[in-house]
Each structure stands twice: as structure tokens, then as C-alpha cells.
Design a protein around this motif. Structure first.
Motif, PDB file in Angstrom:
ATOM      1  N   SER A  21       0.845  -1.192   0.000  1.00 17.81           N
ATOM      2  CA  SER A  21       0.000   0.000   0.000  1.00 17.81           C
ATOM      3  C   SER A  21       0.879   1.240   0.000  1.00 17.81           C
ATOM      4  O   SER A  21       1.977   1.229   0.556  1.00 17.81           O
ATOM      5  CB  SER A  21      -0.904   0.027   1.236  1.00 17.81           C
ATOM      6  OG  SER A  21      -1.737  -1.102   1.295  1.00 17.81           O
ATOM      7  N   ALA A  23       0.152   5.314   0.768  1.00 19.35           N
ATOM      8  CA  ALA A  23      -0.758   6.397   1.108  1.00 19.35           C
ATOM      9  C   ALA A  23      -0.112   7.723   0.732  1.00 19.35           C
ATOM     10  O   ALA A  23       1.047   7.980   1.079  1.00 19.35           O
ATOM     11  CB  ALA A  23      -1.074   6.369   2.596  1.00 19.35           C
ATOM     12  N   ASP A  72      -7.327   3.746  -4.960  1.00 15.88           N
ATOM     13  CA  ASP A  72      -8.554   4.172  -4.299  1.00 15.88           C
ATOM     14  C   ASP A  72      -8.419   5.673  -4.101  1.00 15.88           C
ATOM     15  O   ASP A  72      -7.731   6.129  -3.178  1.00 15.88           O
ATOM     16  CB  ASP A  72      -8.710   3.440  -2.960  1.00 15.88           C
ATOM     17  CG  ASP A  72     -10.004   3.797  -2.247  1.00 15.88           C
ATOM     18  OD1 ASP A  72     -10.571   4.880  -2.524  1.00 15.88           O
ATOM     19  OD2 ASP A  72     -10.441   3.008  -1.408  1.00 15.88           O
ATOM     20  N   GLN A  75      -9.393   7.204  -0.747  1.00 19.40           N
ATOM     21  CA  GLN A  75      -8.437   6.978   0.334  1.00 19.40           C
ATOM     22  C   GLN A  75      -7.042   7.489  -0.010  1.00 19.40           C
ATOM     23  O   GLN A  75      -6.126   7.367   0.807  1.00 19.40           O
ATOM     24  CB  GLN A  75      -8.347   5.477   0.650  1.00 19.40           C
ATOM     25  CG  GLN A  75      -9.652   4.879   1.155  1.00 19.40           C
ATOM     26  CD  GLN A  75     -10.077   5.479   2.485  1.00 19.40           C
ATOM     27  OE1 GLN A  75      -9.240   5.756   3.350  1.00 19.40           O
ATOM     28  NE2 GLN A  75     -11.377   5.706   2.639  1.00 19.40           N
ATOM     29  N   THR A  77      -4.841   6.276  -1.953  1.00 23.03           N
ATOM     30  CA  THR A  77      -3.952   5.133  -1.763  1.00 23.03           C
ATOM     31  C   THR A  77      -3.838   4.345  -3.066  1.00 23.03           C
ATOM     32  O   THR A  77      -4.831   4.167  -3.774  1.00 23.03           O
ATOM     33  CB  THR A  77      -4.470   4.223  -0.651  1.00 23.03           C
ATOM     34  OG1 THR A  77      -4.548   4.979   0.570  1.00 23.03           O
ATOM     35  CG2 THR A  77      -3.551   3.037  -0.430  1.00 23.03           C
TER      36      THR A  77
END
Length: 115
Positions: A21, A23, A72, A75, A77
């Protein structure tokens, strides 16, 4: 200034799976072109996968059919789903955001695939 924070790396056996992931900060994430790169010891950093703001994707030949990049926007992300991992996938994986004309990089996350 954009900050990118990767997570999800680790040690996995060959044939296993991991999800990375990344961010991102900033309110304009939806327009960023996001990519994952990797760098193995003694080798140059290489592009693994890219996803555009419109969701188009592109992959290195070495990971096609095994890795999937997704995003996403709500988000902020981006993900890298890695399946059927091989020892040669061992590397530090870096998240990259292209906001023309600048590139931004995360700190990297280690992925180690044991045979």
C-alpha cells in the motif's frame, strides 16, 4: 509537496502473495499518475507497474499476470497486489507519484521472497 508512505512489505515464501500500500498526501491525488518501482541489490531501479488518473494500467513484462496495481482515490492510496511471488521479485519497492513535471518518492518497503 507530496508525501508517500509505503507499507505491506515482508518475507514470504515463493508462490505466496503480498499486498503493498502507498498512502499519499495532497488533495489532488486523483490526478496523480502512480507507479511502483523496485530495486534489487546491485541492480538499477526498474518500473514495475503504473496506473493513470483514468485507471489505465501498464506492467513490466516480468510481472504481467502476477501483479495488479489499483488505486482508491477516496483513500488517496495505491496498491500493488503481488501473487505467485518468485525469489527474483526480492527488492525494495518504491511508490512514485508523477505530478508533472515532478516525481515524488516514498521511502521504500522491503519484499523478500524465499525459495
Amino acid at each position: 509537496q507530496v508525501q508517500l508512505v509505503e507499507s505491506g512489505g515482508g518475507l514470504v515464501q515463493a508462490g505466496g502473495s503480498l499486498r503493498l500500500s502507498c498512502a499519499a498526501s495532497g488533495s489532488m491525488f486523483s490526478i496523480y499518475v502512480m507507479s511502483w518501482y523496485r530495486q534489487a541489490p546491485g541492480k538499477q531501479r526498474e518500473l514495475v507497474a503504473t496506473i493513470t488518473s483514468g485507471g489505465s494500467t501498464n506492467y513490466a513484462d516480468s510481472v504481467k499476470g502476477r501483479f495488479t496495481i489499483s488505486r482508491d482515490n477516496a483513500q488517496a492510496t495505491v496498491y500493488l497486489h503481488m501473487n505467485s511471488l518468485k525469489p527474483e521479485d526480492t527488492a525494495v519497492y518504491y511508490c512514485n507519484a508523477l505530478i508533472m513535471p515532478r516525481h515524488y518518492w516514498g521511502q521504500g518497503t522491503q519484499v523478500t521472497v524465499s525459495s
